[in-house]
Design a protein around this motif. Structure first.
Motif, PDB file in Angstrom:
ATOM      1  N   GLU A   1      32.918  55.829  36.669  1.00  0.00           N
ATOM      2  CA  GLU A   1      32.242  54.399  35.803  1.00  0.00           C
ATOM      3  C   GLU A   1      32.305  54.795  34.222  1.00  0.00           C
ATOM      4  O   GLU A   1      31.287  54.706  33.671  1.00  0.00           O
ATOM      5  CB  GLU A   1      31.027  54.027  36.184  1.00  0.00           C
TER       6      GLU A   1
ATOM      7  N   ARG B   1      36.948  37.540  36.553  1.00  0.00           N
ATOM      8  CA  ARG B   1      36.154  38.232  37.224  1.00  0.00           C
ATOM      9  C   ARG B   1      36.282  38.319  38.837  1.00  0.00           C
ATOM     10  O   ARG B   1      36.039  39.162  39.328  1.00  0.00           O
ATOM     11  CB  ARG B   1      34.726  37.557  36.756  1.00  0.00           C
ATOM     12  N   ARG B   2      36.806  37.256  39.206  1.00  0.00           N
ATOM     13  CA  ARG B   2      37.121  37.231  40.601  1.00  0.00           C
ATOM     14  C   ARG B   2      38.043  38.443  40.999  1.00  0.00           C
ATOM     15  O   ARG B   2      37.788  39.123  42.188  1.00  0.00           O
ATOM     16  CB  ARG B   2      37.646  35.759  41.125  1.00  0.00           C
ATOM     17  N   TYR B   3      39.052  38.471  40.341  1.00  0.00           N
ATOM     18  CA  TYR B   3      40.010  39.665  40.423  1.00  0.00           C
ATOM     19  C   TYR B   3      39.585  40.872  40.419  1.00  0.00           C
ATOM     20  O   TYR B   3      39.435  41.847  41.120  1.00  0.00           O
ATOM     21  CB  TYR B   3      41.330  39.494  39.828  1.00  0.00           C
ATOM     22  N   ILE B   4      38.715  41.095  39.358  1.00  0.00           N
ATOM     23  CA  ILE B   4      38.205  42.477  39.110  1.00  0.00           C
ATOM     24  C   ILE B   4      36.964  42.848  40.004  1.00  0.00           C
ATOM     25  O   ILE B   4      36.967  43.916  40.519  1.00  0.00           O
ATOM     26  CB  ILE B   4      37.429  42.350  37.658  1.00  0.00           C
ATOM     27  N   ASP B   5      36.313  41.809  40.642  1.00  0.00           N
ATOM     28  CA  ASP B   5      35.172  42.134  41.610  1.00  0.00           C
ATOM     29  C   ASP B   5      35.940  42.728  42.677  1.00  0.00           C
ATOM     30  O   ASP B   5      35.259  43.373  43.725  1.00  0.00           O
ATOM     31  CB  ASP B   5      34.122  41.158  41.573  1.00  0.00           C
ATOM     32  N   ALA B   6      36.920  41.988  43.225  1.00  0.00           N
ATOM     33  CA  ALA B   6      37.522  42.047  44.729  1.00  0.00           C
ATOM     34  C   ALA B   6      38.614  43.363  44.562  1.00  0.00           C
ATOM     35  O   ALA B   6      39.037  43.930  45.558  1.00  0.00           O
ATOM     36  CB  ALA B   6      38.413  40.980  45.129  1.00  0.00           C
TER      37      ALA B   6
ATOM     38  N   ILE C   1      39.144  46.157  32.940  1.00  0.00           N
ATOM     39  CA  ILE C   1      37.923  45.919  33.841  1.00  0.00           C
ATOM     40  C   ILE C   1      36.973  45.060  33.041  1.00  0.00           C
ATOM     41  O   ILE C   1      36.451  44.038  33.558  1.00  0.00           O
ATOM     42  CB  ILE C   1      37.360  47.324  34.211  1.00  0.00           C
ATOM     43  N   ASP C   2      36.688  45.467  31.661  1.00  0.00           N
ATOM     44  CA  ASP C   2      35.751  44.558  30.894  1.00  0.00           C
ATOM     45  C   ASP C   2      36.465  43.796  29.834  1.00  0.00           C
ATOM     46  O   ASP C   2      35.664  43.007  29.165  1.00  0.00           O
ATOM     47  CB  ASP C   2      34.948  45.673  30.239  1.00  0.00           C
TER      48      ASP C   2
ATOM     49  N   SER D   1      40.578  46.984  44.433  1.00  0.00           N
ATOM     50  CA  SER D   1      39.920  48.331  44.764  1.00  0.00           C
ATOM     51  C   SER D   1      40.251  49.229  43.576  1.00  0.00           C
ATOM     52  O   SER D   1      41.223  48.836  42.465  1.00  0.00           O
ATOM     53  CB  SER D   1      40.696  48.801  45.775  1.00  0.00           C
TER      54      SER D   1
ATOM     55  N   TYR E   1      38.560  50.262  31.324  1.00  0.00           N
ATOM     56  CA  TYR E   1      37.358  49.585  31.151  1.00  0.00           C
ATOM     57  C   TYR E   1      37.707  48.464  30.112  1.00  0.00           C
ATOM     58  O   TYR E   1      37.300  47.233  30.106  1.00  0.00           O
ATOM     59  CB  TYR E   1      36.196  50.177  31.079  1.00  0.00           C
TER      60      TYR E   1
END
Length: 411
Positions: free
Chosen positions: A339, A357-362, A350-351, A364, A346
């Motif tokens: 992290e 956000r749906r893609y980032i959260d799902a 990622i940020d 790997s 990031y």
């Protein structure tokens, strides 16, 4: 501001008149399909496929075309083709064919502009190395047409139409087809089935005649252009031109085998092949070459494969580039695992506010590493590699905000 009703009515009638002139096999604007339709359509000024072209052009992924290799990487020459020019050439060629065949030019343009967004740094060589890494990390293989759909449909969630996404997914300029016929049903289940087939290493043909036109235009767009670029950067010379196929010499009206005889090779290729496609597709249910032109295209591709894409001059940095891909993939996985918020992964994916956000959260960590690298331009790829592997140089003097590491615990 709203368009006054009396003007809007006249515009709608003119649009209907234009659509009435389209071929029966053309895709009508009213037949578009979107997954969500979050935003209201405005079909009078911006029909759905026209709007899709705008969404693609304004995507972050499209802006990165500007410094992505077409064929010749690590070459400082402003006159050779980069990916941003290639997609414009494909669009122009495909719209020329589509106009002659009375197809939907807005749909053609959107597919053409988006079809290569998934290409990675260093062109097909980079794709080869990322494919190896994806296989090693349990992601299957890597295919740039699937990645193009992933960027536009998942990572940035542009809410494009089914017809545009299908055309992007089913383009395949590496294979040779004499004839293309439409395939599949206009629904999302059929699209998902095609996506799965292509991810498994097989092929699929477009849902629309417009998608077929882009696929065949992609093939002819780079034949002469890659050869002209290879001569420009001296990857090939007069000796290689002695092996240029005889049937291509005849079809394109080339009488000699020196560089000067090939100075207009791209113009000749496009003129001859566009006319051939139009002639053989005009009253047919397919988009096709004649047998003679098809044999010529196949021979031309084989010549380019042997003399250009497999040329030792082009591949001399192959192992260095493979190392760069492997190092960066592992480094990005490490940054995500720990992290490290100051990591480029990031800051620039990622940020990033434009990433779904749906893609980032799902996704790997391996999927994020794949997509981050795939989205890089050649220059940015080299920049991130240098930052990752070389120590940071300080200019003039150290300036630190707050205590140095370890000072917080001092009495």
């Amino acid at each position: 501001m709203e368009i006054p009703p009396h003007i809007a009515d006249r515009m709608a009638r003119r649009m209907a008149d234009r659509e009435s002139l389209l071929s029966p096999r053309a895709t009508r604007n009213a037949d578009y399909l979107r997954r969500s339709g979050r935003k209201p359509e405005d079909p009078i000024i911006r029909p759905p496929f026209f709007r899709d072209a705008d969404r693609i052009v304004h995507s972050k992924a499209y802006s990165r075309y500007i410094d992505k290799t077409q064929v010749f990487y690590l070459v400082e020459n402003d006159h050779i083709t980069h990916r941003v020019l290639h997609v414009q050439l494909v669009s122009k060629i495909a719209r020329t064919i589509g106009r002659a065949l009375s197809l939907n030019e807005d749909l053609i343009e959107a597919i053409a502009l988006g079809h290569d967004i998934g290409h990675v740094p260093y062109g097909h060589l980079g794709e080869k190395f990322l494919d190896e890494l994806c296989a090693e990390h349990g992601l299957g293989g890597f295919r740039h047409n699937v990645q193009s759909v992933r960027f536009l449909d998942v990572v940035e969630d542009c809410d494009l139409t089914l017809q545009v996404l299908d055309g992007i997914l089913c383009h395949n300029g590496e294979v040779h087809d004499q004839s293309l016929v439409v395939e599949g049903e206009a629904n999302w289940d059929s699209f998902a089935e095609k996506l799965q087939r292509i991810e498994n290493g097989t092929d699929a043909l477009p849902l629309t005649a417009e998608g077929c036109v882009v696929r065949i235009a992609d093939s002819i767009s780079y034949l002469g252009r890659d050869l002209a670029d290879a001569l420009e950067v001296e990857v090939i010379d007069d000796g290689a031109l002695q092996e240029f196929p005889e049937n291509c010499m005849a079809l394109f009206g080339i009488t000699g085998r020196g560089k000067e005889d090939f100075s207009e090779i791209n113009r000749r290729v496009l003129d001859v092949l566009i006319k051939d496609i139009v002639t053989n597709s005009y009253d047919a249910d397919c988009i096709a070459f004649s047998a003679e032109a098809s044999a010529c295209v196949a021979a031309f591709k084989e010549f380019n494969l042997h003399h250009i894409y497999g040329n030792k001059k082009l591949l001399k940095n192959e192992e260095k580039i493979r190392f760069m891909f492997r190092y960066l993939f592992d480094r990005i996985l490490e940054d995500i695992g720990n992290e490290r918020k100051d990591s480029s992964a990031y800051e620039d994916l990622i940020d990033a506010p434009w990433a779904s956000r749906r893609y980032i959260d799902a996704a790997s960590p391996a999927e994020l590493a794949r997509d981050f690298i795939a989205g890089m331009t050649d220059r940015y790829f080299e920049q991130v590699f240098r930052q990752s592997i070389l120590p940071e140089r300080v200019r003039s003097r150290y300036r630190v905000e707050g205590p140095l590491p370890g000072e917080r615990d001092r009495p």
